[in-house]
Write a protein that holds these residues in place. Sequence first.
Motif, PDB file in Angstrom:
ATOM      1  N   PRO A   1      18.183  15.441  10.027  1.00  8.14           N
ATOM      2  CA  PRO A   1      19.216  15.151  11.232  1.00  8.14           C
ATOM      3  C   PRO A   1      18.505  13.756  11.964  1.00  8.14           C
ATOM      4  O   PRO A   1      17.410  13.697  12.147  1.00  8.14           O
ATOM      5  N   GLN A   2      19.371  13.133  12.540  1.00  8.97           N
ATOM      6  CA  GLN A   2      18.750  12.091  13.222  1.00  8.97           C
ATOM      7  C   GLN A   2      19.071  12.075  14.798  1.00  8.97           C
ATOM      8  O   GLN A   2      20.172  12.691  15.102  1.00  8.97           O
ATOM      9  N   PRO A   3      18.250  11.538  15.615  1.00 11.61           N
ATOM     10  CA  PRO A   3      17.054  10.902  15.137  1.00 11.61           C
ATOM     11  C   PRO A   3      15.787  11.928  14.807  1.00 11.61           C
ATOM     12  O   PRO A   3      15.917  13.128  15.162  1.00 11.61           O
ATOM     13  N   CYS A   4      14.852  11.263  14.113  1.00 17.86           N
ATOM     14  CA  CYS A   4      13.822  12.300  13.834  1.00 17.86           C
ATOM     15  C   CYS A   4      12.479  11.440  13.898  1.00 17.86           C
ATOM     16  O   CYS A   4      12.513  10.204  14.129  1.00 17.86           O
ATOM     17  N   HIS A   5      11.378  12.110  13.638  1.00 18.07           N
ATOM     18  CA  HIS A   5       9.910  11.428  14.039  1.00 18.07           C
ATOM     19  C   HIS A   5       9.450  11.340  12.891  1.00 18.07           C
ATOM     20  O   HIS A   5       9.604  12.016  11.788  1.00 18.07           O
ATOM     21  N   VAL A   6       8.426  10.271  12.821  1.00 24.04           N
ATOM     22  CA  VAL A   6       7.554  10.022  11.532  1.00 24.04           C
ATOM     23  C   VAL A   6       6.737  11.280  11.141  1.00 24.04           C
ATOM     24  O   VAL A   6       7.079  11.695  10.006  1.00 24.04           O
ATOM     25  N   ARG A   7       6.475  12.072  12.173  1.00 20.61           N
ATOM     26  CA  ARG A   7       5.659  13.524  11.791  1.00 20.61           C
ATOM     27  C   ARG A   7       6.696  14.331  10.874  1.00 20.61           C
ATOM     28  O   ARG A   7       6.213  15.164  10.303  1.00 20.61           O
ATOM     29  N   ASP A   8       8.025  14.513  11.382  1.00 19.17           N
ATOM     30  CA  ASP A   8       8.788  15.231  10.594  1.00 19.17           C
ATOM     31  C   ASP A   8       8.900  14.783   9.164  1.00 19.17           C
ATOM     32  O   ASP A   8       9.025  15.596   8.259  1.00 19.17           O
ATOM     33  N   ILE A   9       9.121  13.599   9.009  1.00 15.25           N
ATOM     34  CA  ILE A   9       9.189  12.949   7.507  1.00 15.25           C
ATOM     35  C   ILE A   9       7.717  13.362   6.901  1.00 15.25           C
ATOM     36  O   ILE A   9       7.682  13.813   5.536  1.00 15.25           O
ATOM     37  N   GLN A  10       6.533  13.133   7.735  1.00 16.58           N
ATOM     38  CA  GLN A  10       5.609  13.607   7.166  1.00 16.58           C
ATOM     39  C   GLN A  10       5.506  14.915   6.519  1.00 16.58           C
ATOM     40  O   GLN A  10       4.708  15.081   5.476  1.00 16.58           O
ATOM     41  N   GLU A  11       5.938  15.729   7.299  1.00 13.19           N
ATOM     42  CA  GLU A  11       5.859  17.361   6.866  1.00 13.19           C
ATOM     43  C   GLU A  11       6.495  17.533   5.762  1.00 13.19           C
ATOM     44  O   GLU A  11       6.358  18.470   4.974  1.00 13.19           O
TER      45      GLU A  11
ATOM     46  N   ARG B   1       0.755  -1.281  -0.104  1.00 16.23           N
ATOM     47  CA  ARG B   1       0.058   0.103   0.103  1.00 16.23           C
ATOM     48  C   ARG B   1       0.949   1.242   0.003  1.00 16.23           C
ATOM     49  O   ARG B   1       0.345   2.400  -0.058  1.00 16.23           O
ATOM     50  N   VAL B   2       2.010   1.129   0.239  1.00 11.00           N
ATOM     51  CA  VAL B   2       3.099   2.182  -0.076  1.00 11.00           C
ATOM     52  C   VAL B   2       3.664   2.188  -1.567  1.00 11.00           C
ATOM     53  O   VAL B   2       4.520   1.316  -1.709  1.00 11.00           O
ATOM     54  N   PRO B   3       3.339   2.963  -2.466  1.00 12.96           N
ATOM     55  CA  PRO B   3       3.957   2.845  -3.795  1.00 12.96           C
ATOM     56  C   PRO B   3       5.645   3.193  -3.868  1.00 12.96           C
ATOM     57  O   PRO B   3       5.913   3.845  -2.723  1.00 12.96           O
ATOM     58  N   VAL B   4       6.223   2.574  -4.706  1.00 11.54           N
ATOM     59  CA  VAL B   4       7.521   2.715  -4.586  1.00 11.54           C
ATOM     60  C   VAL B   4       7.843   4.151  -4.770  1.00 11.54           C
ATOM     61  O   VAL B   4       9.029   4.401  -4.096  1.00 11.54           O
ATOM     62  N   ASN B   5       7.479   5.091  -5.476  1.00  9.80           N
ATOM     63  CA  ASN B   5       7.956   6.494  -5.598  1.00  9.80           C
ATOM     64  C   ASN B   5       7.639   7.132  -4.348  1.00  9.80           C
ATOM     65  O   ASN B   5       8.563   7.826  -3.905  1.00  9.80           O
ATOM     66  N   ARG B   6       6.793   6.813  -3.407  1.00 11.10           N
ATOM     67  CA  ARG B   6       6.615   7.343  -2.079  1.00 11.10           C
ATOM     68  C   ARG B   6       7.576   6.828  -1.182  1.00 11.10           C
ATOM     69  O   ARG B   6       8.182   7.672  -0.314  1.00 11.10           O
TER      70      ARG B   6
ATOM     71  N   THR C   1       7.570  15.491   3.188  1.00 12.04           N
ATOM     72  CA  THR C   1       7.221  14.900   1.892  1.00 12.04           C
ATOM     73  C   THR C   1       5.751  15.029   1.637  1.00 12.04           C
ATOM     74  O   THR C   1       5.351  14.674   0.536  1.00 12.04           O
ATOM     75  N   ASN C   2       4.469  15.520   2.474  1.00 10.25           N
ATOM     76  CA  ASN C   2       3.309  15.418   2.221  1.00 10.25           C
ATOM     77  C   ASN C   2       2.634  14.189   2.043  1.00 10.25           C
ATOM     78  O   ASN C   2       1.685  13.808   1.109  1.00 10.25           O
ATOM     79  N   ILE C   3       3.428  13.055   2.705  1.00  5.97           N
ATOM     80  CA  ILE C   3       2.994  11.836   2.649  1.00  5.97           C
ATOM     81  C   ILE C   3       2.223  11.442   3.933  1.00  5.97           C
ATOM     82  O   ILE C   3       3.064  11.833   4.903  1.00  5.97           O
ATOM     83  N   GLY C   4       1.100  10.871   3.952  1.00  5.71           N
ATOM     84  CA  GLY C   4       0.234  10.421   5.313  1.00  5.71           C
ATOM     85  C   GLY C   4       1.247   9.905   6.223  1.00  5.71           C
ATOM     86  O   GLY C   4       2.093   8.873   5.792  1.00  5.71           O
ATOM     87  N   SER C   5       0.948   9.950   7.374  1.00  3.51           N
ATOM     88  CA  SER C   5       1.641   9.278   8.617  1.00  3.51           C
ATOM     89  C   SER C   5       1.755   7.812   8.582  1.00  3.51           C
ATOM     90  O   SER C   5       2.477   7.007   8.998  1.00  3.51           O
TER      91      SER C   5
END
Length: 70
Positions: free
Chosen positions: A38-48, A21-26, A50-54
């Motif tokens: 920067p590491q560590p990071c949170h899923v919310r940071d990546i979501q913001e 359910r997660v396409p390759v491009n995403r 990439t504009n991909i749902g959490s």
Amino acid sequence: MPTASSRSAASEPAKPLPHFRVPVNRQIAIIKTLGSMPQPCHVRDIQERTNIGSWQVGIAMKFLLDCELA
């Protein structure tokens, strides 16, 4: 050790696989973003970034962690 025929269908696969359910491009966008943050990071940071749902980010991250890519 159980044989292949006696294992339940709910058991974990032998190797981690990306979620269908997660396409390759995403997945690629998540990997690129993760590498630039920067590491560590949170899923919310990546979501913001990439504009991909959490939910999709979380599932992709599980795969990346299982493969020791993240």
